[in-house]
Design an enzyme around this catalytic site. Structure first.
Site, PDB file in Angstrom:
ATOM      1  N   GLY A 123       0.828  -1.194   0.000  1.00 39.33           N
ATOM      2  CA  GLY A 123       0.000   0.000   0.000  1.00 39.33           C
ATOM      3  C   GLY A 123       0.862   1.244   0.000  1.00 39.33           C
TER       4      GLY A 123
ATOM      5  N   GLY B 245       3.335   5.001   3.246  1.00 38.10           N
ATOM      6  CA  GLY B 245       4.203   3.907   2.849  1.00 38.10           C
ATOM      7  C   GLY B 245       5.420   4.375   2.068  1.00 38.10           C
TER       8      GLY B 245
ATOM      9  N   ALA C 112       3.011  11.055  -8.897  1.00 41.00           N
ATOM     10  CA  ALA C 112       2.855   9.603  -8.847  1.00 41.00           C
ATOM     11  C   ALA C 112       3.936   8.936  -8.009  1.00 41.00           C
ATOM     12  CB  ALA C 112       2.873   9.039 -10.268  1.00 41.00           C
TER      13      ALA C 112
ATOM     14  N   LYS D 254      -4.791   8.621  18.821  1.00 41.76           N
ATOM     15  CA  LYS D 254      -4.653   9.003  17.411  1.00 41.76           C
ATOM     16  C   LYS D 254      -6.019   9.020  16.729  1.00 41.76           C
ATOM     17  CE  LYS D 254      -2.756   9.650  13.300  1.00 41.76           C
ATOM     18  NZ  LYS D 254      -2.144   8.507  12.612  1.00 41.76           N
TER      19      LYS D 254
ATOM     20  N   ASN E 130      -9.996  15.224  10.617  1.00 35.23           N
ATOM     21  CA  ASN E 130     -10.055  14.721   9.242  1.00 35.23           C
ATOM     22  C   ASN E 130     -11.290  15.169   8.480  1.00 35.23           C
ATOM     23  OD1 ASN E 130      -7.732  13.274  10.108  1.00 35.23           O
ATOM     24  ND2 ASN E 130      -8.185  11.693   8.605  1.00 35.23           N
TER      25      ASN E 130
ATOM     26  N   SER F 256      -5.874  16.929   5.897  1.00 32.95           N
ATOM     27  CA  SER F 256      -6.071  15.576   6.405  1.00 32.95           C
ATOM     28  C   SER F 256      -6.033  14.557   5.279  1.00 32.95           C
ATOM     29  CB  SER F 256      -7.409  15.479   7.143  1.00 32.95           C
ATOM     30  OG  SER F 256      -8.494  15.521   6.229  1.00 32.95           O
ATOM     31  N   SER F 257      -5.773  13.305   5.629  1.00 36.12           N
ATOM     32  CA  SER F 257      -5.793  12.233   4.633  1.00 36.12           C
ATOM     33  C   SER F 257      -7.183  12.103   4.014  1.00 36.12           C
ATOM     34  CB  SER F 257      -5.370  10.905   5.267  1.00 36.12           C
ATOM     35  OG  SER F 257      -6.226  10.554   6.346  1.00 36.12           O
TER      36      SER F 257
ATOM     37  N   GLU G 253     -11.462   6.965   4.606  1.00 35.04           N
ATOM     38  CA  GLU G 253     -11.507   6.016   5.727  1.00 35.04           C
ATOM     39  C   GLU G 253     -12.479   6.479   6.808  1.00 35.04           C
ATOM     40  OE1 GLU G 253      -7.379   3.879   6.332  1.00 35.04           O
ATOM     41  OE2 GLU G 253      -7.075   6.052   6.353  1.00 35.04           O
TER      42      GLU G 253
END
Length: 298
Positions: free
Chosen positions: A7, A12, A132, A178, A186, A247-248, A260
């Site tokens: 991932g 990552g 990318a 967290k 988020n 935020s992600s 998520e």
């Protein structure tokens, strides 16, 4: 050491790049665009004090991780079981698996699929993908690993790669800390598509964040999770530490990807319902993000 990243998103790629810089052989499993870019030009790491290309390998499927000694499992929470099943046939006996994911139950869910222990890891880092195969670091980078037979050895390896890492028996409480931080930031960052620093300049936003935190703390303590007494102060302090971070969830929605949110505010809503604890602020943020996801998918 041979290290695989399952991932290869921003998290990552960041940790994979640091480990590669330390001399480890790193293989990223990611989307085709990432694979093509890495094979053509390498992985670019941009951070304070370094902006350059790091030599890593990249593959599109988990078969490329056959024989690795350490796996950084960094997929989205909704993909945990599916990615775990795909990885399982290629996982070397004795390989150590770290779950570097949002949410509080991914390590347990992944361990059930793999049939072996998985080390839960709390990740405190601000990163994004500027291309990318271009990962940018905005702040922090420390990891908290759960205890296990190999945890201290892996923590030593991480520290040698300039990754602050500790092993703690309190990892469950840290995962919840967290989670609470993510619940506060988020969705709001995603709905407005603004950074943390910009968010908290609006007084009403701080009030909403306080409500979100209070609900999440009530749920956690009902499960006997030892949430830190100063969690609200720590939540509010994050905006000053990472003022420019989106935020992600905001990054996912900006790219038209599913977020998520079900494993963040959604987790609090589900657990609150099971415990009889009202969670209206978390429910409202969950609904807002779901509306934006539905709009993007229409």
């Amino acid at each position: 050491m041979n290290i695989g990243v399952m991932g290869a998103g921003a998290v990552g790629c960041f940790y994979g790049a640091l480990l590669a810089r330390a001399g480890h052989a790193v293989t990223l499993v990611g989307r085709p665009a990432l694979v093509r870019a890495v094979r053509a030009d390498g992985l670019r790491l941009e951070m304070r004090g370094f902006d350059g290309t790091v030599a890593v390998d990249a593959v599109a499927g988990p078969e490329g991780l056959a024989g690795v000694d350490l796996v950084l499992f960094c997929v989205k929470s909704a993909d945990t079981e599916e990615a775990g099943r795909a990885l399982l046939p290629h996982l070397k006996p004795g390989a150590v698996v770290l779950a570097l994911q949002n949410g509080v139950d991914n390590a347990d869910r992944l361990a059930a699929v793999l049939g072996r222990p998985v080390v839960p890891v709390v990740v405190y880092v601000a990163t994004d993908m500027a291309g990318a195969a271009h990962v940018r670091h905005h702040g922090r980078g420390d990891l908290i690993l759960g205890p296990g037979a190999d945890s201290e050895r892996v923590a030593d390896l991480l520290r040698a790669a300039a990754i602050p890492a500790t092993v703690s028996a309190g990892v469950t409480a840290a995962l919840w800390d967290k989670l609470i931080i993510n619940c506060a930031y988020n969705a709001l960052s995603a709905v407005a598509q603004v950074s943390y620093g910009t968010m908290v300049t609006v007084p009403a936003v701080r009030d909403v964040m306080a409500d979100v935190v209070a609900e999440a703390v009530a749920v956690a303590r009902a499960w006997d999770i030892a949430v830190a007494d100063d969690i609200l102060e720590r939540v509010m302090a994050l905006a000053a530490a990472m003022p420019n971070q989106l935020s992600s969830t905001a990054q996912d929605l900006a790219r038209g990807k599913a977020s998520e949110i079900d494993y963040l505010n959604g987790h609090i809503v589900r657990q609150g319902a099971a415990l009889g604890i009202a969670t209206p602020a978390n429910r409202a943020l969950l609904a807002m993000v779901k509306l934006l996801e539905a709009k993007a998918a229409a």
